[in-house]
Design a protein around this motif. Structure first.
Motif, PDB file in Angstrom:
ATOM      1  N   ARG A  62      59.788  44.271  62.406  1.00 41.64           N
ATOM      2  CA  ARG A  62      59.889  43.051  61.808  1.00 41.64           C
ATOM      3  C   ARG A  62      60.852  42.010  61.694  1.00 41.64           C
ATOM      4  NH1 ARG A  62      55.927  40.127  58.921  1.00 41.64           N
ATOM      5  NH2 ARG A  62      56.875  38.760  57.132  1.00 41.64           N
ATOM      6  N   PHE A  63      60.976  41.051  62.444  1.00 42.99           N
ATOM      7  CA  PHE A  63      62.195  39.984  62.230  1.00 42.99           C
ATOM      8  C   PHE A  63      61.723  38.737  62.548  1.00 42.99           C
ATOM      9  CE2 PHE A  63      61.922  41.935  66.274  1.00 42.99           C
ATOM     10  CZ  PHE A  63      62.241  40.715  67.237  1.00 42.99           C
ATOM     11  N   GLU A  64      62.504  37.491  62.063  1.00 41.92           N
ATOM     12  CA  GLU A  64      62.252  36.128  62.166  1.00 41.92           C
ATOM     13  C   GLU A  64      60.592  36.080  61.897  1.00 41.92           C
ATOM     14  OE1 GLU A  64      64.926  34.811  65.782  1.00 41.92           O
ATOM     15  OE2 GLU A  64      63.316  35.922  66.336  1.00 41.92           O
ATOM     16  N   GLY A  65      60.019  36.741  60.866  1.00 40.34           N
ATOM     17  CA  GLY A  65      58.809  36.397  60.519  1.00 40.34           C
ATOM     18  C   GLY A  65      57.559  37.013  60.931  1.00 40.34           C
ATOM     19  N   ARG A  66      57.820  37.797  61.960  1.00 41.26           N
ATOM     20  CA  ARG A  66      56.748  38.329  62.873  1.00 41.26           C
ATOM     21  C   ARG A  66      56.912  40.044  62.899  1.00 41.26           C
ATOM     22  NH1 ARG A  66      56.078  35.904  68.398  1.00 41.26           N
ATOM     23  NH2 ARG A  66      54.106  37.439  68.132  1.00 41.26           N
ATOM     24  N   THR A  67      55.738  40.525  62.885  1.00 50.02           N
ATOM     25  CA  THR A  67      55.647  41.972  63.015  1.00 50.02           C
ATOM     26  C   THR A  67      55.381  42.460  64.369  1.00 50.02           C
ATOM     27  OG1 THR A  67      55.123  42.155  60.701  1.00 50.02           O
ATOM     28  CG2 THR A  67      54.612  44.354  62.086  1.00 50.02           C
ATOM     29  N   HIS A  68      56.218  43.417  64.930  1.00 53.91           N
ATOM     30  CA  HIS A  68      55.987  43.871  66.508  1.00 53.91           C
ATOM     31  C   HIS A  68      55.798  45.179  66.300  1.00 53.91           C
ATOM     32  CE1 HIS A  68      57.685  39.917  67.834  1.00 53.91           C
ATOM     33  NE2 HIS A  68      58.465  40.067  66.597  1.00 53.91           N
ATOM     34  N   ARG A  69      54.288  45.520  66.825  1.00 48.13           N
ATOM     35  CA  ARG A  69      54.410  46.975  66.811  1.00 48.13           C
ATOM     36  C   ARG A  69      54.593  47.622  68.108  1.00 48.13           C
ATOM     37  NH1 ARG A  69      50.117  50.688  68.808  1.00 48.13           N
ATOM     38  NH2 ARG A  69      49.988  52.350  67.249  1.00 48.13           N
ATOM     39  N   LEU A  70      55.161  48.637  68.353  1.00 49.18           N
ATOM     40  CA  LEU A  70      55.539  49.580  69.293  1.00 49.18           C
ATOM     41  C   LEU A  70      54.734  50.483  69.503  1.00 49.18           C
ATOM     42  CD1 LEU A  70      59.425  49.323  69.167  1.00 49.18           C
ATOM     43  CD2 LEU A  70      58.128  48.026  70.641  1.00 49.18           C
ATOM     44  N   ASP A  71      54.101  50.807  70.585  1.00 48.22           N
ATOM     45  CA  ASP A  71      53.086  51.876  70.779  1.00 48.22           C
ATOM     46  C   ASP A  71      53.710  53.076  71.413  1.00 48.22           C
ATOM     47  OD1 ASP A  71      51.005  53.583  71.685  1.00 48.22           O
ATOM     48  OD2 ASP A  71      49.708  52.155  71.945  1.00 48.22           O
ATOM     49  N   LEU A  72      54.262  54.008  70.522  1.00 47.34           N
ATOM     50  CA  LEU A  72      55.004  55.011  70.953  1.00 47.34           C
ATOM     51  C   LEU A  72      54.012  56.053  71.685  1.00 47.34           C
ATOM     52  CD1 LEU A  72      56.482  56.096  67.368  1.00 47.34           C
ATOM     53  CD2 LEU A  72      57.566  54.640  69.148  1.00 47.34           C
ATOM     54  N   MET A  73      52.925  56.235  71.826  1.00 49.93           N
ATOM     55  CA  MET A  73      52.095  57.135  72.462  1.00 49.93           C
ATOM     56  C   MET A  73      52.109  56.529  73.811  1.00 49.93           C
ATOM     57  SD  MET A  73      51.227  59.733  70.942  1.00 49.93           S
ATOM     58  CE  MET A  73      50.090  60.284  71.805  1.00 49.93           C
ATOM     59  N   GLU A  74      51.761  55.493  74.015  1.00 46.51           N
ATOM     60  CA  GLU A  74      51.675  54.745  75.205  1.00 46.51           C
ATOM     61  C   GLU A  74      53.120  54.567  76.073  1.00 46.51           C
ATOM     62  OE1 GLU A  74      52.011  51.859  78.204  1.00 46.51           O
ATOM     63  OE2 GLU A  74      53.044  51.144  76.488  1.00 46.51           O
ATOM     64  N   LEU A  75      54.075  54.230  75.129  1.00 50.27           N
ATOM     65  CA  LEU A  75      55.426  54.434  75.868  1.00 50.27           C
ATOM     66  C   LEU A  75      55.832  55.741  76.311  1.00 50.27           C
ATOM     67  CD1 LEU A  75      57.055  51.904  73.400  1.00 50.27           C
ATOM     68  CD2 LEU A  75      56.741  51.658  75.853  1.00 50.27           C
ATOM     69  N   VAL A  76      55.872  56.747  75.369  1.00 51.95           N
ATOM     70  CA  VAL A  76      56.406  57.893  75.636  1.00 51.95           C
ATOM     71  C   VAL A  76      55.554  59.224  75.596  1.00 51.95           C
ATOM     72  CG1 VAL A  76      58.796  57.210  75.079  1.00 51.95           C
ATOM     73  CG2 VAL A  76      57.489  58.427  73.440  1.00 51.95           C
ATOM     74  N   GLY A  77      54.340  58.956  74.988  1.00 52.04           N
ATOM     75  CA  GLY A  77      53.345  60.080  74.944  1.00 52.04           C
ATOM     76  C   GLY A  77      53.508  60.991  73.553  1.00 52.04           C
ATOM     77  N   ARG A  78      54.239  60.380  72.785  1.00 51.12           N
ATOM     78  CA  ARG A  78      54.429  61.257  71.585  1.00 51.12           C
ATOM     79  C   ARG A  78      54.465  60.133  70.561  1.00 51.12           C
ATOM     80  NH1 ARG A  78      58.827  62.064  74.510  1.00 51.12           N
ATOM     81  NH2 ARG A  78      61.042  61.622  73.555  1.00 51.12           N
ATOM     82  N   GLY A  79      54.300  60.772  69.121  1.00 48.28           N
ATOM     83  CA  GLY A  79      54.487  59.916  67.946  1.00 48.28           C
ATOM     84  C   GLY A  79      55.616  60.708  66.969  1.00 48.28           C
TER      85      GLY A  79
END
Length: 388
Positions: A78-95
């Motif tokens: 979260r920065f500049e007043g916005r929250t950005h979700r990173l999908d770990l499972m989609e990116l690297v297949g693990r959380g």
């Protein structure tokens, strides 16, 4: 007393190593200067990488984390007043898994004592001797008397202030240290987390990490000025400050609750090398400390003992010394990669006194959420590098 491996320290590193060795049929004695109640109630981080969960499975002590742990398939910047979700499972297949460290320690203690294996609580180490030989000993103070434990190897998993690292010859030991100009107010709060996943929030008033220990208990870390102590802000001031940081722009649904614990954390990095001298090995915080921003301390300790457990299994199994001879170099290559990531994310998320550095930090955060390759690199490091 006599054993194959004497382990100094009943933290996650020492206890997990003891369990891995037991699974391999290798005897060990764990020595701990504190009481059982102390180590089982000492509040520490609770983020467990997928690779660490695999190590717990190998050691037969993953049930608690698997049953009670909260699995996160993503995380938020979260920065500049916005929250950005990173999908770990989609990116690297693990959380990652959220499971309090003190619960993991309790699981490890129960497993060891339940099997009838020794943990010598309230037993400080007085001296480590013979580490240049194949027959080292440690002298402990137990029940008002001194006793000696003879062994083939000693493992120092006794944290930054323990005696093990001090036993290495000073001329052979190299130290790297970095103090960061950042300080956290750490809070345990009886309130549901505002999100089911962690939120790393960079704000002009300071960094804030919204984490959790359970569905009803939040763990909150807030950057504070270096001269602020744990009791400097009243509860009302704490909530007012968090409100300013998290309501800006797209608001985080923060609900006030009773603050049950508070402390401050100074951020620092530390590495000692080599991690082995003769028959003495260092593991976990005895050899390295990372700033908690990346949640890597527990996971680095687990990686150390996974490497060491495999090396000792090969040594006692068929006399293969390659694992123990290569232990320090193998672990340190990973340690420095984790230090790199932890230092980078620490600087990127915290308020800097330099306007130029602050602008660079925001550019770095934007790069992660706008560029898939950058997001992939972040996810690879955040969820845990492979042991190799």
């Amino acid at each position: 007393m006599k054993t194959q491996v004497a382990i100094v320290g009943a933290g996650p590193a020492g206890l997990l190593l003891a369990q891995l060795l037991k699974c391999a049929g290798i005897e060990s004695i764990v020595v701990e200067s504190r009481s059982r109640a102390y180590i089982e109630n000492r509040i520490r981080a609770g983020v467990i990488e997928a690779g660490t969960v695999d190590i717990l499975r190998e050691a037969g002590v993953a049930d608690g984390a698997l049953k009670e742990g909260i699995v996160h398939e993503g995380t938020a910047l979260r920065f500049e007043g916005r929250t950005h979700r990173l999908d770990l499972m989609e990116l690297v297949g693990r959380g990652i898994t959220i499971y309090p460290q003190h619960k993991l320690v309790a699981d490890l203690v129960s497993a060891r004592l339940g099997a009838g294996d020794p943990i010598l609580f309230e037993t400080p180490v007085v001296e480590l001797s013979g580490i240049d030989s194949d027959a080292p000993t440690i002298t402990v103070e137990r029940n008002g008397a001194r006793e000696t434990i003879a062994c083939r190897f000693v493992v120092g998993a006794d944290g930054f202030h323990g005696p093990s690292r001090q036993a290495l010859p000073s001329g052979d030991l190299r130290i790297w240290e970095q103090d960061y100009p950042y300080k956290w107010l750490a809070l345990m709060v009886e309130t549901p987390p505002p999100s089911h996943e962690l939120i790393y929030a960079a704000h002009e008033r300071g960094f804030t990490l919204m984490s959790m220990r359970s569905p009803t208990v939040s763990r909150i870390y807030a950057q504070v000025p270096m001269n602020v102590d744990a009791e400097a802000w009243s509860d009302d001031q704490v909530w007012s400050e968090l409100d300013l940081r998290l309501r800006d722009g797209e608001p985080v649904p923060l609900r006030e609750g009773a603050i049950t614990q508070r402390s401050t954390i100074h951020l620092r990095s530390f590495v000692a090398a080599p991690m082995r001298h003769g028959s003495l090995f260092l593991a976990g915080d005895a050899a390295h400390i990372v700033p908690p921003t990346g949640a890597k301390g527990l996971n680095l300790a687990a990686a150390d003992v996974a490497v060491l457990g495999d090396a000792l299994k090969r040594y006692f199994g068929n006399g293969d010394r390659s694992g123990i001879d290569g232990y320090s170099e193998r672990c340190l290559r990973r340690v420095w990669q984790v230090q790199r990531f932890s230092a980078w994310i620490t600087h990127a998320l915290h308020v800097s006194d330099s306007p130029f550095e602050q602008a660079l930090n925001l550019a770095a955060l934007r790069h992660i959420v706008e560029n898939r390759h950058a997001a992939l690199s972040f996810a690879e490091n955040y969820t845990g590098l492979p042991l190799n």
